[in-house]
Design an enzyme around this catalytic site. Structure first.
Site, PDB file in Angstrom:
ATOM      1  N   SER A 135      -2.431   0.801  -4.227  1.00  0.00           N
ATOM      2  CA  SER A 135      -2.808   1.877  -3.694  1.00  0.00           C
ATOM      3  C   SER A 135      -4.236   2.180  -4.126  1.00  0.00           C
ATOM      4  O   SER A 135      -4.186   2.479  -5.436  1.00  0.00           O
ATOM      5  CB  SER A 135      -2.030   3.035  -3.635  1.00  0.00           C
ATOM      6  OG  SER A 135      -2.461   4.127  -3.109  1.00  0.00           O
ATOM      7  N   ALA A 136      -5.026   2.771  -3.190  1.00  0.00           N
ATOM      8  CA  ALA A 136      -6.219   3.051  -3.667  1.00  0.00           C
ATOM      9  C   ALA A 136      -6.417   4.515  -4.231  1.00  0.00           C
ATOM     10  O   ALA A 136      -7.161   5.072  -4.956  1.00  0.00           O
ATOM     11  CB  ALA A 136      -7.286   3.113  -2.631  1.00  0.00           C
ATOM     12  N   LYS A 146     -10.879  -1.500  -1.750  1.00  0.00           N
ATOM     13  CA  LYS A 146     -10.751  -2.252  -0.540  1.00  0.00           C
ATOM     14  C   LYS A 146     -11.723  -1.873   0.580  1.00  0.00           C
ATOM     15  O   LYS A 146     -12.299  -0.715   0.407  1.00  0.00           O
ATOM     16  CB  LYS A 146      -9.173  -1.618   0.243  1.00  0.00           C
ATOM     17  CG  LYS A 146      -7.996  -1.718  -0.679  1.00  0.00           C
ATOM     18  CD  LYS A 146      -6.983  -1.083   0.035  1.00  0.00           C
ATOM     19  CE  LYS A 146      -5.848  -0.822  -0.989  1.00  0.00           C
ATOM     20  NZ  LYS A 146      -4.618  -0.204  -0.626  1.00  0.00           N
ATOM     21  N   GLU A 172       0.275  -3.214   4.726  1.00  0.00           N
ATOM     22  CA  GLU A 172      -1.011  -2.194   4.876  1.00  0.00           C
ATOM     23  C   GLU A 172      -0.910  -1.528   5.913  1.00  0.00           C
ATOM     24  O   GLU A 172      -0.707  -2.068   7.156  1.00  0.00           O
ATOM     25  CB  GLU A 172      -2.248  -3.008   4.778  1.00  0.00           C
ATOM     26  CG  GLU A 172      -3.040  -2.804   3.402  1.00  0.00           C
ATOM     27  CD  GLU A 172      -3.470  -1.898   3.036  1.00  0.00           C
ATOM     28  OE1 GLU A 172      -3.446  -0.950   3.818  1.00  0.00           O
ATOM     29  OE2 GLU A 172      -4.024  -1.357   1.750  1.00  0.00           O
ATOM     30  N   ASP A 173      -1.188  -0.471   6.298  1.00  0.00           N
ATOM     31  CA  ASP A 173      -1.495   0.425   7.443  1.00  0.00           C
ATOM     32  C   ASP A 173      -3.111   0.493   7.826  1.00  0.00           C
ATOM     33  O   ASP A 173      -3.334   1.130   8.802  1.00  0.00           O
ATOM     34  CB  ASP A 173      -1.116   1.729   7.524  1.00  0.00           C
ATOM     35  CG  ASP A 173      -1.844   2.758   6.561  1.00  0.00           C
ATOM     36  OD1 ASP A 173      -2.088   2.311   5.574  1.00  0.00           O
ATOM     37  OD2 ASP A 173      -1.990   3.833   7.088  1.00  0.00           O
ATOM     38  N   ASP A 176       0.981  -1.158  -0.090  1.00  0.00           N
ATOM     39  CA  ASP A 176      -0.046   0.094   0.050  1.00  0.00           C
ATOM     40  C   ASP A 176       0.794   1.196  -0.153  1.00  0.00           C
ATOM     41  O   ASP A 176       2.035   1.071   0.284  1.00  0.00           O
ATOM     42  CB  ASP A 176      -0.868  -0.045   1.315  1.00  0.00           C
ATOM     43  CG  ASP A 176      -1.612   1.274   1.484  1.00  0.00           C
ATOM     44  OD1 ASP A 176      -2.393   1.736   0.294  1.00  0.00           O
ATOM     45  OD2 ASP A 176      -1.652   1.526   2.378  1.00  0.00           O
ATOM     46  N   LEU A 177       0.245   2.413  -0.300  1.00  0.00           N
ATOM     47  CA  LEU A 177       1.355   3.510  -0.492  1.00  0.00           C
ATOM     48  C   LEU A 177       0.965   4.352   0.951  1.00  0.00           C
ATOM     49  O   LEU A 177       1.937   4.759   1.838  1.00  0.00           O
ATOM     50  CB  LEU A 177       1.336   4.335  -1.708  1.00  0.00           C
ATOM     51  CG  LEU A 177       1.965   5.497  -1.739  1.00  0.00           C
ATOM     52  CD1 LEU A 177       2.877   5.486  -3.077  1.00  0.00           C
ATOM     53  CD2 LEU A 177       1.352   6.743  -1.597  1.00  0.00           C
ATOM     54  N   ASP A 178      -0.221   4.970   0.865  1.00  0.00           N
ATOM     55  CA  ASP A 178      -0.506   5.912   2.131  1.00  0.00           C
ATOM     56  C   ASP A 178      -0.258   5.509   3.327  1.00  0.00           C
ATOM     57  O   ASP A 178      -1.036   4.581   3.795  1.00  0.00           O
ATOM     58  CB  ASP A 178      -1.826   6.547   1.601  1.00  0.00           C
ATOM     59  CG  ASP A 178      -1.802   7.364   0.409  1.00  0.00           C
ATOM     60  OD1 ASP A 178      -1.285   8.311   0.256  1.00  0.00           O
ATOM     61  OD2 ASP A 178      -2.874   7.092  -0.443  1.00  0.00           O
ATOM     62  N   THR A 238       1.661  10.044   3.847  1.00  0.00           N
ATOM     63  CA  THR A 238       0.340  10.882   3.410  1.00  0.00           C
ATOM     64  C   THR A 238      -0.917  10.428   3.810  1.00  0.00           C
ATOM     65  O   THR A 238      -1.858  11.229   3.555  1.00  0.00           O
ATOM     66  CB  THR A 238       0.197  10.756   1.822  1.00  0.00           C
ATOM     67  OG1 THR A 238       0.917   9.205   1.588  1.00  0.00           O
ATOM     68  CG2 THR A 238       1.274  11.549   0.988  1.00  0.00           C
ATOM     69  N   LYS A 287      -9.083   5.176   6.143  1.00  0.00           N
ATOM     70  CA  LYS A 287      -7.919   4.650   5.635  1.00  0.00           C
ATOM     71  C   LYS A 287      -8.130   3.560   4.415  1.00  0.00           C
ATOM     72  O   LYS A 287      -8.909   2.689   4.720  1.00  0.00           O
ATOM     73  CB  LYS A 287      -6.628   4.299   6.650  1.00  0.00           C
ATOM     74  CG  LYS A 287      -6.076   5.400   7.592  1.00  0.00           C
ATOM     75  CD  LYS A 287      -5.337   4.977   8.639  1.00  0.00           C
ATOM     76  CE  LYS A 287      -4.534   5.903   9.332  1.00  0.00           C
ATOM     77  NZ  LYS A 287      -3.601   5.472  10.277  1.00  0.00           N
TER      78      LYS A 287
END
Ligand code: BG6
Ligand code: MG
Length: 226
Positions: free
Chosen positions: A121-122, A152, A176-177, A14-16, A22, A50
């Site tokens: 990433s979404a 997600k 993932e966070d 995942d990115l953020d 971010t 999130k």
């Protein structure tokens, strides 16, 4: 016939909130947007946003305020666009210094050891961010959220990344966070690594509190002892 045990071949990020911080900037943009609507959202509510796509997040905020039926689709699109414009201003000066601790050397190590690396990433802003962070070239596959019907916690975005990488879900570790993201990874049939608080990420197969503790060795050990 004896089945062949899968081996880990790929890591899907995942990115953020995983690669860069971010997640806080998304929250800041939504907080401002909610304020304009007369609503107050806090960090605990933000846990529900999130990993959730832009319109999905707006819907959750409107539901939370009990004002979902007061907005037409057109108005909602305008609100979502406004949030995005604000968010884009917040990410204007993102640079390599904003990569979360340990992530850059982890990517280098994964590449060196021959693992494939994908992005799930979404965020439609993810490609821009990877370029600003100067780590774009590590990612062999980037799932495209605009082509994914179900965001997600549906598994689709992780499955798309695995399919581009030409690996089976059982050969992937997802990172993932977000609670919605952990659910997506598990539904995809992958091993789920969570970054954050156990209170929100109960379903993770392996959990670390921050990216500092996220090492290739620890993730593979956790996967072996699953
Ligand atoms: C996810 C974030 O990565 O992307 C969410 O966790 C965000 O907070 C979603 O809403 C969509 O991002 P964007 O940039 O397309 O609005
Ligand atoms: Mg995230």
């Amino acid at each position: 016939m004896i089945g062949v045990l899968p081996l880990i071949k790929a890591f899907i990020f995942d990115l953020d909130g995983v690669i860069t911080d971010t997640a806080d900037l998304h929250f800041e943009a939504w907080r401002k947007c909610a304020e304009k609507l007369g609503l107050t959202i806090d960090l605990s509510f933000n846990e529900q946003l999130k990993g959730v796509d832009r319109m999905g997040s707006l819907n959750r905020i409107l539901d939370y305020g009990g004002i979902a039926n007061q907005y037409s689709m057109e108005e909602k699109q305008r609100l979502a666009e406004e949030k995005n414009e604000y968010y884009k201003k917040l990410i204007l000066d993102v640079s390599p210094k904003d990569i979360l601790p340990g992530i850059q050397p982890l990517l280098v190590e994964m590449k060196r050891d021959g693992y494939k690396i994908g992005l799930a990433s979404a965020s439609k802003n993810a490609p821009t961010l990877l370029k600003s962070l100067e780590i774009d070239e590590f990612f062999e596959a980037k799932a495209d959220p605009s082509t994914i019907a179900k965001g997600k916690p549906a598994p689709d975005i992780f499955l798309q990344a695995a399919s581009i990488l030409k690996v089976q879900p059982t050969e992937c570790i997802g990172i993932e966070d977000a609670n919605a993201g952990i659910e997506a990874i598990k539904k995809a049939g992958m091993f789920a690594v969570g970054i954050g608080d156990a209170e929100y990420l109960k379903e993770a197969d392996y959990l670390v509190y921050s990216t500092v503790e996220l090492t290739l060795e620890n993730m593979l050990k956790a996967w072996h002892s699953r």
